[in-house]
Scaffold this motif. Structure first.
Motif, PDB file in Angstrom:
ATOM      1  N   GLY A  89     -39.243  53.012  40.127  1.00  0.00           N
ATOM      2  CA  GLY A  89     -38.021  53.801  40.071  1.00  0.00           C
ATOM      3  C   GLY A  89     -36.771  52.930  40.164  1.00  0.00           C
ATOM      4  N   LYS A  90     -36.945  51.669  40.507  1.00  0.00           N
ATOM      5  CA  LYS A  90     -35.806  50.754  40.555  1.00  0.00           C
ATOM      6  C   LYS A  90     -35.279  50.553  39.139  1.00  0.00           C
ATOM      7  CE  LYS A  90     -34.431  46.135  41.894  1.00  0.00           C
ATOM      8  NZ  LYS A  90     -34.858  44.818  42.381  1.00  0.00           N
ATOM      9  N   PHE A  91     -33.954  50.611  38.999  1.00  0.00           N
ATOM     10  CA  PHE A  91     -33.363  50.423  37.684  1.00  0.00           C
ATOM     11  C   PHE A  91     -32.155  49.509  37.788  1.00  0.00           C
ATOM     12  CE2 PHE A  91     -30.731  53.770  39.351  1.00  0.00           C
ATOM     13  CZ  PHE A  91     -29.487  53.536  38.792  1.00  0.00           C
ATOM     14  N   ASN A  92     -31.734  49.020  36.652  1.00  0.00           N
ATOM     15  CA  ASN A  92     -30.538  48.194  36.573  1.00  0.00           C
ATOM     16  C   ASN A  92     -29.753  48.611  35.339  1.00  0.00           C
ATOM     17  OD1 ASN A  92     -28.860  45.989  37.465  1.00  0.00           O
ATOM     18  ND2 ASN A  92     -29.586  44.863  35.679  1.00  0.00           N
ATOM     19  N   MET A  93     -28.441  48.620  35.467  1.00  0.00           N
ATOM     20  CA  MET A  93     -27.559  48.956  34.351  1.00  0.00           C
ATOM     21  C   MET A  93     -26.531  47.852  34.236  1.00  0.00           C
ATOM     22  SD  MET A  93     -27.138  51.539  32.270  1.00  0.00           S
ATOM     23  CE  MET A  93     -26.099  51.458  30.854  1.00  0.00           C
ATOM     24  N   GLU A  94     -26.405  47.271  33.055  1.00  0.00           N
ATOM     25  CA  GLU A  94     -25.428  46.218  32.799  1.00  0.00           C
ATOM     26  C   GLU A  94     -24.530  46.657  31.653  1.00  0.00           C
ATOM     27  OE1 GLU A  94     -27.448  42.534  31.959  1.00  0.00           O
ATOM     28  OE2 GLU A  94     -28.833  42.830  33.641  1.00  0.00           O
ATOM     29  N   PHE A  95     -23.239  46.400  31.811  1.00  0.00           N
ATOM     30  CA  PHE A  95     -22.261  46.698  30.765  1.00  0.00           C
ATOM     31  C   PHE A  95     -21.605  45.400  30.332  1.00  0.00           C
ATOM     32  CE2 PHE A  95     -22.267  50.485  33.519  1.00  0.00           C
ATOM     33  CZ  PHE A  95     -22.635  51.442  32.587  1.00  0.00           C
ATOM     34  N   GLU A  96     -21.256  45.324  29.043  1.00  0.00           N
ATOM     35  CA  GLU A  96     -20.661  44.104  28.511  1.00  0.00           C
ATOM     36  C   GLU A  96     -19.665  44.461  27.407  1.00  0.00           C
ATOM     37  OE1 GLU A  96     -22.274  40.635  25.530  1.00  0.00           O
ATOM     38  OE2 GLU A  96     -23.661  41.392  27.036  1.00  0.00           O
ATOM     39  N   TRP A  97     -18.600  43.690  27.316  1.00  0.00           N
ATOM     40  CA  TRP A  97     -17.676  43.814  26.191  1.00  0.00           C
ATOM     41  C   TRP A  97     -17.953  42.655  25.251  1.00  0.00           C
ATOM     42  CZ3 TRP A  97     -14.976  47.232  23.765  1.00  0.00           C
ATOM     43  CH2 TRP A  97     -14.096  46.828  22.774  1.00  0.00           C
ATOM     44  N   ASP A  98     -18.290  42.959  24.007  1.00  0.00           N
ATOM     45  CA  ASP A  98     -18.567  41.961  22.977  1.00  0.00           C
ATOM     46  C   ASP A  98     -17.426  42.032  21.963  1.00  0.00           C
ATOM     47  OD1 ASP A  98     -19.430  40.559  20.719  1.00  0.00           O
ATOM     48  OD2 ASP A  98     -21.526  41.129  21.003  1.00  0.00           O
ATOM     49  N   GLN A  99     -16.505  41.076  22.043  1.00  0.00           N
ATOM     50  CA  GLN A  99     -15.335  41.095  21.165  1.00  0.00           C
ATOM     51  C   GLN A  99     -15.734  40.908  19.705  1.00  0.00           C
ATOM     52  OE1 GLN A  99     -12.133  41.917  22.142  1.00  0.00           O
ATOM     53  NE2 GLN A  99     -11.887  42.091  19.928  1.00  0.00           N
ATOM     54  N   GLU A 100     -16.735  40.069  19.433  1.00  0.00           N
ATOM     55  CA  GLU A 100     -17.191  39.880  18.052  1.00  0.00           C
ATOM     56  C   GLU A 100     -17.705  41.188  17.464  1.00  0.00           C
ATOM     57  OE1 GLU A 100     -19.905  36.653  17.475  1.00  0.00           O
ATOM     58  OE2 GLU A 100     -18.630  35.244  18.565  1.00  0.00           O
ATOM     59  N   LEU A 101     -18.446  41.951  18.247  1.00  0.00           N
ATOM     60  CA  LEU A 101     -18.927  43.253  17.791  1.00  0.00           C
ATOM     61  C   LEU A 101     -17.746  44.184  17.526  1.00  0.00           C
ATOM     62  CD1 LEU A 101     -21.186  45.307  17.230  1.00  0.00           C
ATOM     63  CD2 LEU A 101     -21.205  45.799  19.691  1.00  0.00           C
ATOM     64  N   ALA A 102     -16.782  44.204  18.428  1.00  0.00           N
ATOM     65  CA  ALA A 102     -15.596  45.052  18.250  1.00  0.00           C
ATOM     66  C   ALA A 102     -14.827  44.654  16.987  1.00  0.00           C
ATOM     67  CB  ALA A 102     -14.695  44.960  19.479  1.00  0.00           C
ATOM     68  N   ASP A 103     -14.695  43.356  16.748  1.00  0.00           N
ATOM     69  CA  ASP A 103     -13.984  42.887  15.556  1.00  0.00           C
ATOM     70  C   ASP A 103     -14.736  43.275  14.280  1.00  0.00           C
ATOM     71  OD1 ASP A 103     -12.102  41.774  17.244  1.00  0.00           O
ATOM     72  OD2 ASP A 103     -12.870  39.714  17.037  1.00  0.00           O
ATOM     73  N   GLU A 104     -16.078  43.177  14.311  1.00  0.00           N
ATOM     74  CA  GLU A 104     -16.873  43.540  13.148  1.00  0.00           C
ATOM     75  C   GLU A 104     -16.745  45.036  12.845  1.00  0.00           C
ATOM     76  OE1 GLU A 104     -21.524  43.667  11.660  1.00  0.00           O
ATOM     77  OE2 GLU A 104     -21.012  42.543  13.449  1.00  0.00           O
ATOM     78  N   ILE A 105     -16.800  45.871  13.856  1.00  0.00           N
ATOM     79  CA  ILE A 105     -16.651  47.308  13.662  1.00  0.00           C
ATOM     80  C   ILE A 105     -15.261  47.622  13.112  1.00  0.00           C
ATOM     81  CG2 ILE A 105     -16.586  49.560  14.826  1.00  0.00           C
ATOM     82  CD1 ILE A 105     -19.399  48.229  14.525  1.00  0.00           C
ATOM     83  N   GLU A 106     -14.250  46.968  13.636  1.00  0.00           N
ATOM     84  CA  GLU A 106     -12.870  47.160  13.154  1.00  0.00           C
ATOM     85  C   GLU A 106     -12.768  46.760  11.685  1.00  0.00           C
ATOM     86  OE1 GLU A 106      -8.758  47.961  13.275  1.00  0.00           O
ATOM     87  OE2 GLU A 106     -10.237  48.324  14.836  1.00  0.00           O
ATOM     88  N   ARG A 107     -13.346  45.615  11.328  1.00  0.00           N
ATOM     89  CA  ARG A 107     -13.292  45.136   9.945  1.00  0.00           C
ATOM     90  C   ARG A 107     -14.019  46.115   9.016  1.00  0.00           C
ATOM     91  NH1 ARG A 107     -16.771  42.860   6.785  1.00  0.00           N
ATOM     92  NH2 ARG A 107     -18.294  42.360   8.383  1.00  0.00           N
ATOM     93  N   LEU A 108     -15.199  46.565   9.408  1.00  0.00           N
ATOM     94  CA  LEU A 108     -15.968  47.473   8.548  1.00  0.00           C
ATOM     95  C   LEU A 108     -15.286  48.836   8.414  1.00  0.00           C
ATOM     96  CD1 LEU A 108     -19.576  46.652   9.765  1.00  0.00           C
ATOM     97  CD2 LEU A 108     -18.533  46.023   7.588  1.00  0.00           C
ATOM     98  N   SER A 109     -14.609  49.279   9.451  1.00  0.00           N
ATOM     99  CA  SER A 109     -13.934  50.577   9.368  1.00  0.00           C
ATOM    100  C   SER A 109     -12.686  50.526   8.497  1.00  0.00           C
ATOM    101  CB  SER A 109     -13.586  51.102  10.768  1.00  0.00           C
ATOM    102  OG  SER A 109     -12.610  50.289  11.357  1.00  0.00           O
ATOM    103  N   ASN A 110     -12.177  49.321   8.242  1.00  0.00           N
ATOM    104  CA  ASN A 110     -10.987  49.173   7.401  1.00  0.00           C
ATOM    105  C   ASN A 110     -11.322  48.884   5.951  1.00  0.00           C
ATOM    106  OD1 ASN A 110      -9.137  49.634   9.472  1.00  0.00           O
ATOM    107  ND2 ASN A 110      -9.213  47.490  10.129  1.00  0.00           N
ATOM    108  N   GLU A 111     -12.601  48.761   5.634  1.00  0.00           N
ATOM    109  CA  GLU A 111     -12.991  48.478   4.236  1.00  0.00           C
ATOM    110  C   GLU A 111     -13.049  49.724   3.403  1.00  0.00           C
ATOM    111  OE1 GLU A 111     -16.628  46.241   4.233  1.00  0.00           O
ATOM    112  OE2 GLU A 111     -15.590  44.409   4.757  1.00  0.00           O
TER     113      GLU A 111
END
Length: 111
Positions: A89-111
Motif C-alpha cells: 500500500g506504500k506509494f510515491n508520487m513525483e511531479f516534474e516540470w519538463d521545459q523541453e516537453l512544454a516547448d514541444e507542445i507549444e511548437r506543435l500547437s502553433n503549427e
C-alpha cells in the motif's frame, strides 16, 4: 471536488482493478498537457515480468483533477508525474516540470 488523498487512492484502485495475480510493484508515468495526457502504466509480476495496464479516460480525469488541485500557482507547475505503488500500500508520487516537453507542445500547437 476530490481531495488529493482520494485521487491517489482512486489512481491506485484503477491499477489494482486490472491486476489479477501476485505482483511486486506498479507504476503510472504520465505526460500531462492540460486537455490531454499520455500514460505508461504497468506492473511487475511476481516472476519479474513487466505487464501493461490500461490508462484510459478515467485515469485522465483523475490526473486532470490532480493537476488542478496541485498547480494553483506558477511555482507548482508540472507536466510529468510518476505514481508508484507497492503491494503493502506504500506509494510515491513525483511531479516534474519538463521545459523541453512544454516547448514541444507549444511548437506543435502553433503549427
Amino acid at each position: 471536488m476530490e481531495t488529493i488523498d482520494s485521487i491517489y487512492t482512486a489512481i491506485a484502485q484503477h491499477m489494482l482493478n486490472q491486476i489479477d495475480e501476485e505482483w511486486s510493484g506498479c507504476k503510472v508515468d504520465v505526460e500531462f498537457f492540460e486537455g490531454a495526457a499520455e500514460f505508461d502504466t504497468s506492473y511487475i509480476s511476481e516472476q519479474g515480468v513487466e505487464c501493461d495496464l490500461k490508462g484510459g479516460y478515467p485515469l485522465f480525469k483523475l490526473f486532470k483533477e490532480l493537476h488542478e488541485l496541485t498547480t494553483d500557482n506558477q511555482d507548482n507547475k508540472w507536466n510529468r508525474a510518476k505514481f508508484s505503488l507497492e503491494p503493502s500500500g506504500k506509494f510515491n508520487m513525483e511531479f516534474e516540470w519538463d521545459q523541453e516537453l512544454a516547448d514541444e507542445i507549444e511548437r506543435l500547437s502553433n503549427e
